[in-house]
Design an enzyme around this catalytic site. Structure first.
Site, PDB file in Angstrom:
ATOM      1  N   THR A 358      54.525  67.677  15.601  1.00 46.89           N
ATOM      2  CA  THR A 358      53.771  68.639  14.802  1.00 46.89           C
ATOM      3  C   THR A 358      53.824  69.997  15.486  1.00 46.89           C
ATOM      4  OG1 THR A 358      51.610  69.163  13.813  1.00 46.89           O
ATOM      5  CG2 THR A 358      51.591  68.001  15.926  1.00 46.89           C
ATOM      6  N   HIS A 410      46.474  54.950  24.941  1.00 45.97           N
ATOM      7  CA  HIS A 410      46.397  54.464  26.319  1.00 45.97           C
ATOM      8  C   HIS A 410      46.357  52.939  26.390  1.00 45.97           C
ATOM      9  CE1 HIS A 410      46.156  55.012  30.487  1.00 45.97           C
ATOM     10  NE2 HIS A 410      45.124  55.831  30.581  1.00 45.97           N
TER      11      HIS A 410
END
Length: 439
Positions: A358, A410
């Site tokens: 993006t 994560h």
């Protein structure tokens, strides 16, 4: 025998939609291919058109209703000249268009009958079905509207702008709200009903106007997916900066030759796409997803390129981006961006993707933390390029610097892995010849 207007197939995995604005009202005369109603899906807006000449009968679904595939929307009486194919159970013809953005206000309910002026004007210039419908409602001669689409095509936005300009010129900039509910099967009112809370009404002290707008289905989906991403992933963002001096010099040196050979400019997105793919091959967990208690590593590279459209962010996908040359990447990125702005992306072009890029820098963003696009576990955020003083070989010099951000899940990507991924992207972009040598 009445012709049934039903919800058409909406695309793979899309099973329901929200009824948007009715372009025609009960009792209106319609021509074949006139747009009757818009259906909002998560990604695009579907225009349902009349399958034959005739008169629109009972409207079964109102604006804001949720409908499923093949559900009855309305009935119409086919005229004497209607094609033989127009029979009970016939599904109206369909066009897919990107919904106009929130900047273009929804119009009030149409007048009792459509004027013939817009139809006459539409013969002089290419127009979209939605543009013809809206022009007919407001008595606008399409020949007087300047088209902004390809080949001068008059779009829905062009007509809405013409309406807004007319209001402003008349000293009535007040914006109208969503259309009233379709009339019951009785006689139509001469003047369309206006909901009590439709127009911005001043508060008690008279100086605090407000306006309510129905949230589009796509905006609802964006809101839901963003919340889901925050709640269902362990998101973390790491940052770095990239010296784009070498990329800019290479582009400047090869631009003319590149354009002459391929017919497209050599931009930044192809460099970033190739750099990301190189880093994904080195750190494959960032090109994976979680399914239950398993990690699915993907050895193909479908890269999503986020594009800001009127209604909200869309992410068209470049399939097998690792097999594309710089020229092929530039062409497809340009084509997908154009289709996004014109509302012509298909559902297939918006589905899937293994990693997303993006670019907030096109809007002037210096630094941001992009949100994951599940089930993807990584997204790279680009930002604006700013000349900054940096130390190179012990000397202070001015270089074009971009801050980049990598948001990752994560749960399967460790911090050290994410940092090294971003460093790899940085190294490839600061020495772009390596990408060219690797093909």
């Amino acid at each position: 025998m009445p012709v049934e207007i039903r919800v058409p197939p909406l695309g793979e995995s899309v099973v329901e939609a929200t009824v948007g604005r009715w372009s025609k009202q009960q009792g209106d005369a319609v021509k074949k291919d006139d747009v009757l109603v818009e259906l909002e899906t998560d990604k695009i807006t579907v225009e349902v058109a009349a399958p034959a000449d005739g008169t629109l009968g009972a409207i079964r679904k109102n604006e804001g209703d949720t409908v499923g595939v093949n559900e009855l929307l309305a009935e119409m009486e086919a005229g004497a000249a209607a094609p033989a194919a127009a029979e009970e159970g016939h599904v109206a013809s369909v066009r897919y268009e990107e919904k106009a953005g929130a900047a273009a206000p929804a119009e009030s309910a149409p007048a009792a009958t459509a004027t013939a002026t817009a139809e006459a004007g539409s013969a002089d210039a290419p127009t979209s079905p939605a543009a013809r419908a809206i022009a007919a409602e407001h008595g606008i001669d399409l020949a007087s509207v300047r088209g902004s689409g390809p080949n001068g095509r008059v779009t829905k936005e062009d007509v809405l702008k013409r309406i807004e300009d007319g209001r402003t010129a008349a000293g009535a900039p007040q914006r109208e709200s969503a259309p009233a509910q379709p009339a019951a099967p009785t006689a139509k009112p001469a003047t369309p009903a206006q909901p009590a809370a439709a127009t911005p009404a001043p508060s008690v002290n008279g100086d605090r106007p407000e306006e309510r707008q129905r949230m589009s289905r796509r905006r609802q989906t964006i809101a839901r997916r963003l919340l889901d991403a925050q709640h269902s992933t362990a998101s973390l963002t790491t940052f770095n900066e990239i010296d784009l001096q070498q990329v800019m010099e290479l582009r400047k040196r090869r631009q003319d030759e590149f354009v002459k050979k391929h017919g497209v400019k050599l931009g930044f997105m192809s460099f970033f796409t190739r750099a990301v793919i190189g880093a994904l091959k080195t750190f494959p967990r960032l090109n994976a997803e979680i399914q239950g208690d398993e990690i699915v590593l993907k050895h193909y590279y479908d890269i999503g390129i986020a594009v800001g459209a009127e209604e909200g962010l869309v992410v068209p996908v470049i399939r097998n981006a690792d097999r594309r040359s710089f020229a092929e990447l530039e062409k497809e990125i340009g084509e997908l961006g154009k289709k996004a702005r014109e509302g012509k992306l298909t559902l297939d072009e918006l589905q899937g993707g293994t990693f997303t890029i993006t670019n907030g820098g096109t809007f002037g963003s210096m630094l941001s933390t992009p949100i994951l696009n599940p089930p993807q576990v990584g997204i790279l955020g680009m930002h604006n390029i700013v000349e900054r003083p940096v130390v190179v070989n012990g000397e202070i010099t001015i270089r074009p610097i971009m801050f980049v951000a990598l948001t990752y899940d994560h749960r399967i990507v460790d911090g050290s892995e994410a940092v090294r991924f971003l460093v790899t992207v940085k190294q490839l972009l600061e020495d772009p010849i390596n990408m060219l040598i690797e093909g």
